[in-house]
Write an enzyme that holds these catalytic residues in place. Structure first.
Site, PDB file in Angstrom:
ATOM      1  N   ASP A  50      -8.235  -9.105   3.972  1.00  0.00           N
ATOM      2  CA  ASP A  50      -8.016  -7.984   4.882  1.00  0.00           C
ATOM      3  C   ASP A  50      -9.083  -7.875   5.965  1.00  0.00           C
ATOM      4  O   ASP A  50      -9.940  -7.002   5.881  1.00  0.00           O
ATOM      5  CB  ASP A  50      -7.970  -6.688   4.057  1.00  0.00           C
ATOM      6  CG  ASP A  50      -7.551  -5.490   4.900  1.00  0.00           C
ATOM      7  OD1 ASP A  50      -7.125  -5.701   6.046  1.00  0.00           O
ATOM      8  OD2 ASP A  50      -7.662  -4.354   4.397  1.00  0.00           O
ATOM      9  N   GLU A  65     -12.857  -2.015  11.799  1.00  0.00           N
ATOM     10  CA  GLU A  65     -12.811  -1.365  10.492  1.00  0.00           C
ATOM     11  C   GLU A  65     -13.890  -1.902   9.550  1.00  0.00           C
ATOM     12  O   GLU A  65     -14.528  -1.140   8.830  1.00  0.00           O
ATOM     13  CB  GLU A  65     -11.419  -1.571   9.872  1.00  0.00           C
ATOM     14  CG  GLU A  65     -11.311  -1.055   8.453  1.00  0.00           C
ATOM     15  CD  GLU A  65      -9.915  -1.239   7.845  1.00  0.00           C
ATOM     16  OE1 GLU A  65      -9.024  -1.799   8.515  1.00  0.00           O
ATOM     17  OE2 GLU A  65      -9.733  -0.817   6.700  1.00  0.00           O
ATOM     18  N   GLU A 117       0.820  -1.212   0.000  1.00  0.00           N
ATOM     19  CA  GLU A 117       0.000   0.000   0.000  1.00  0.00           C
ATOM     20  C   GLU A 117       0.852   1.259   0.000  1.00  0.00           C
ATOM     21  O   GLU A 117       0.619   2.193   0.760  1.00  0.00           O
ATOM     22  CB  GLU A 117      -0.974  -0.012   1.191  1.00  0.00           C
ATOM     23  CG  GLU A 117      -1.935  -1.190   1.144  1.00  0.00           C
ATOM     24  CD  GLU A 117      -3.009  -1.176   2.227  1.00  0.00           C
ATOM     25  OE1 GLU A 117      -2.769  -0.607   3.298  1.00  0.00           O
ATOM     26  OE2 GLU A 117      -4.089  -1.732   1.972  1.00  0.00           O
TER      27      GLU A 117
HETATM   28  O1  GCW Z   1      -7.076  -2.973   6.498  1.00  0.00           O
HETATM   29  C1  GCW Z   1      -6.240  -2.161   5.765  1.00  0.00           C
HETATM   30  C2  GCW Z   1      -6.570  -0.786   6.189  1.00  0.00           C
HETATM   31  C3  GCW Z   1      -5.401   0.156   6.184  1.00  0.00           C
HETATM   32  C4  GCW Z   1      -4.253  -0.500   6.919  1.00  0.00           C
HETATM   33  C5  GCW Z   1      -3.872  -1.770   6.180  1.00  0.00           C
HETATM   34  C6  GCW Z   1      -2.751  -2.534   6.858  1.00  0.00           C
HETATM   35  C7  GCW Z   1      -2.618   0.476   8.344  1.00  0.00           C
HETATM   36  O2  GCW Z   1      -7.622  -0.301   5.416  1.00  0.00           O
HETATM   37  O3  GCW Z   1      -5.813   1.344   6.798  1.00  0.00           O
HETATM   38  O4  GCW Z   1      -3.151   0.350   7.067  1.00  0.00           O
HETATM   39  O5  GCW Z   1      -4.985  -2.630   6.114  1.00  0.00           O
HETATM   40  O6  GCW Z   1      -3.067  -3.489   7.566  1.00  0.00           O
HETATM   41  O7  GCW Z   1      -1.605  -2.198   6.686  1.00  0.00           O
END
Ligand code: GCW
Length: 726
Positions: free
Chosen positions: A383, A411, A309
């Site tokens: 995720d 989240e 990311e």
């Molecule tokens: O779940 C996703 C999130 C990001 C997060 C990423 C991660 C910290 O949307 O906000 O970043 O995973 O785990 O690195």
């Protein structure tokens, strides 16, 4: 007139006082360490008789803190101050300490309980029967004290005690996604609890209470900053602040770790590169690590999000994850520090199914990492979705330590307005059988080192803690923090046991409360799966904020952030084909697992659309068509929130009015959001299925366009100036 006013004023003052004292008592700040007063006189007498005398020499700061905790607990629950004694040992005596702190009493502790384990037993000391809480180390004693208090909090008998317990996992760590400006990535409970500006001079009572709460469930590490890290965290100014926190945490057995930005040598050190094989870079890290240990001699180590990311990493310099992790590990090794290297990597430039990428990148590196590196793997391959199958890396790297990463902050589970008890989600993953070493190779056995004793072990939970008075935003979100600690200590515990303990410690021992509310908790995650992502759907929430439904999202910054990438709905059907006719992600699992999930006849409904693209008319086990089944799940999910409300309404009077009202209001929000999820998703998917919503269900209140057009401003958890979604 004047007198009346005075009278009114004092009445108001009284009211205020009552309100304030109620708020203080019941605002949830005390978490599960509420220690509320026992009201049943028989119980009070029973405990008081057992605890008249106390032998507890506090020969260290940790033992002092444990002693203070015991005193608070006994005083608050039983108005009891046991007589401190050095000689009276009888059936009314509590003896607490290590063999060293209780030197004269010739206590022995078996080696098998390890450095953090403890014993609580009714036994003979100096030939006299008493209750003994002992351990090899001071922190073991503290864990014993907290667990003894739990016996009282949950009204267990303290007769004939024979408890011996120890953690099954070494590194039990909370990961805070807290930024240095006090925003919290994916945080829904206020700001970061770390008041960086006031540190190191000001020690907030919260830091101490945070450490107490963690120690009470055995959490022994805290990564204090976001994995999307700011290089500044390693600057001397921040090291001083971290040192102040470490000084608080140390007494409670908690080590500090920091997330580091891989490019720190460039950003902070002024080097031209952060190439892990460059000697100047290696030296920079070695020097930096030495500097850190000069501030914090028991510093824990680093957590790293690299090449994911947009974060920099070794690949930025043409190197591998092994090169990067081992370079940091070498710098930390002389100080016994560890590197937690995250496997959460995926890249939209890689044309393969996102769910396969971590496995593809990491599996070839099995056995290549230094032994103080542990790979941190999210529970599922995408995720932290409401439901995911277990991550295929578990069991697939037998010579590499893998630590579990769970997400406590909600989240994808309704932020801090939805009551979702996550323990069933954790257990579902932990008890999944990977079959990598034959039947019974559960994820739990893999991460506890059951197949390779040489590997270090760990579990991380992305914290759901902030400055909200009740810490977690929702009174019930505290249960996820609590459950995480219990699982990190023993991943094989049952969600029901943990919920039972938590409810009794946090609210009341009234079975008329505990039993129905425990039911709510245990059902809550499935409810949320039903109204958000039933039957294996995933990643269909609002873009970037991840708030609310967004199954229509097809124009995110990258294709693998689009909802359409994941659900693949079309006129024929819905779901991501991960069988050999599709992305073949299933090939990453052992044949037994793959076979089970690949075959439509055996694939559980829960994972159906995760692994298969299925026709709308497909006949499900229930006899329903897939379309009707999907609709049914959405409606029953939302309906279950109404049921939960009905149960909670009956709890009025069984808990304090503040938390009752708060949960009540939050359930109202949860219901409206569940209805929105239901209606938006059903209407959207209907545009593909072209099939009717059965007439037994109420029609959605609005057309699809209404849900698609909704705007939400300043959604929490994303920080910065990202104020809009959908
Ligand atoms: O779940 C996703 C999130 C990001 C997060 C990423 C991660 C910290 O949307 O906000 O970043 O995973 O785990 O690195």
């Amino acid at each position: 007139m004047k007198r009346k006013l005075l009278k009114n004023t004092s009445a108001l003052a009284l009211l205020l006082l009552v309100t304030i004292s109620n708020v203080r008592a019941d605002n949830g700040y005390k978490l599960w360490l509420e220690y509320s007063k026992l009201t049943n006189q028989k119980e009070v007498v029973f405990y008081q008789q057992k605890l008249r005398y106390l032998i507890f020499p506090a020969t260290s700061a940790t033992l002092k803190a444990a002693q203070a905790e015991l005193q608070t607990g006994l005083n608050d629950m039983l108005s009891l101050k046991p007589e401190k004694s050095v000689e009276i040992i009888n059936s009314q005596t509590l003896v607490i300490g290590t063999p060293q702190s209780l030197k004269s009493l010739a206590i022995t502790v078996p080696d098998s309980i390890g450095d953090e384990g403890y014993l609580i037993k009714t036994t003979l000391v100096n030939k006299r029967s008493c209750i003994l809480i002992t351990a090899k180390t001071d922190i073991g004693v503290m864990y014993g004290v907290f667990n003894f208090l739990k016996l009282l909090q949950t009204r267990q008998s303290v007769n004939d005690l024979n408890i011996s317990d120890h953690p099954r996992i070494t590194y039990r760590i909370l990961d805070h996604w807290d930024n240095l400006n006090r925003s919290v990535e994916r945080g829904y409970a206020g700001s970061s609890i770390w008041n960086w500006h006031k540190l190191p001079g000001f020690i907030d009572q919260r830091y101490i209470d945070y450490a107490r709460a963690n120690a009470s469930v055995g959490i022994n590490g805290s990564v204090i900053n976001n994995v999307n890290a700011d290089a500044l965290i390693l600057s001397p100014a921040y090291l001083l602040k971290i040192q102040a926190l470490a000084n608080v945490f140390r007494l409670y057995g908690i080590k500090i770790y920091v997330s580091v930005k891989f490019s720190s040598p460039v950003e902070l050190g002024g080097l031209k590169t952060a190439d892990p094989l460059d000697p100047a870079v290696k030296k920079w890290w070695a020097d930096k690590v030495n500097e850190i240990y000069s501030y914090i001699p028991d510093f824990g180590g680093f957590l790293v999000k690299a090449n994911s990311e947009g974060q920099p990493g070794p690949q930025t310099y043409g190197r591998s994850h092994v090169d990067g992790a081992n370079m940091l590990a070498d710098a930390l090794a002389p100080h016994q520090g560890i590197v937690m290297w995250r496997a959460f990597v995926y890249d939209n430039k890689v044309p393969d199914d996102r769910s396969k990428q971590a496995f593809n990148e990491f599996k070839p590196f099995d056995g290549k990492f230094r032994n103080n590196v542990i790979i941190q793997v999210k529970n599922g391959p995408i995720d932290f979705q409401p439901r995911e199958p277990f991550h295929p890396l578990f069991g697939a790297m037998p010579n590499t330590p893998l630590m579990m990463e769970f997400q406590l902050t909600q989240e994808y589970l309704g932020f801090s307005t939805h009551l979702v008890y996550e323990a069933p989600l954790f257990t579902e993953c932990l008890q999944s059988d990977t079959y990598t070493q034959g039947k019974g190779s559960t994820v739990s056995r893999v991460i506890t080192g059951g197949f390779n004793k040489k590997l270090i072990t760990g579990m991380a939970g992305v914290a759901n803690i902030g400055t909200d008075v009740n810490w977690c935003g929702h009174p019930f979100a505290q249960a996820n923090w609590y459950a995480f600690g219990r699982f990190a200590w023993n991943p094989d515990l049952s969600p029901a046991t943990i919920a039972d303990d938590w409810l009794r410690m946090t609210f009341t021992n009234d079975n008329g409360f505990v039993s129905p509310v425990k039911k709510i908790m245990l059902q809550s995650r499935e409810n949320t799966v039903n109204y958000m992502t039933p039957l294996g759907l995933h990643h269909i929430m609002g873009v970037s904020t991840h708030y609310g439904p967004g199954p229509w999202v097809d124009n995110a910054g990258r294709p693998d952030w689009n909802a359409t990438y994941y659900h693949k709905a079309d006129s024929a059907g819905i779901g991501f084909d991960r069988t050999s006719s599709g992305s073949d992600a299933l090939a990453q699992y052992m044949p037994q697992v793959k076979g089970h999930w690949e075959n439509l006849a055996t694939c559980p409904d829960e994972y159906l659309l995760w692994f298969h693209h299925v026709k709308w008319t497909y006949k499900m086990r229930s006899g329903n068509s897939l379309w009707n089944e999907l609709v049914h799940h959405y409606y029953s999910g939302a309906e279950s929130v109404k049921q939960m409300q009905l149960t909670w309404d009956k709890m009025s009077g069984k808990v304090d009015p503040e938390r009752f009202a708060e949960v009540n209001q939050l359930m109202g929000i949860q219901l409206s959001e569940a209805l929105r999820w239901r209606d938006a998703c059903v209407l959207y998917f209907q545009t593909f299925s072209k099939m009717p919503i059965e007439s037994i269900y109420p029609k959605p209140d609005h057309p699809l366009s209404y849900y698609k057009d909704m705007k939400f401003y300043y959604v929490p958890g994303i920080g910065g100036n990202n104020y809009m979604t959908n």
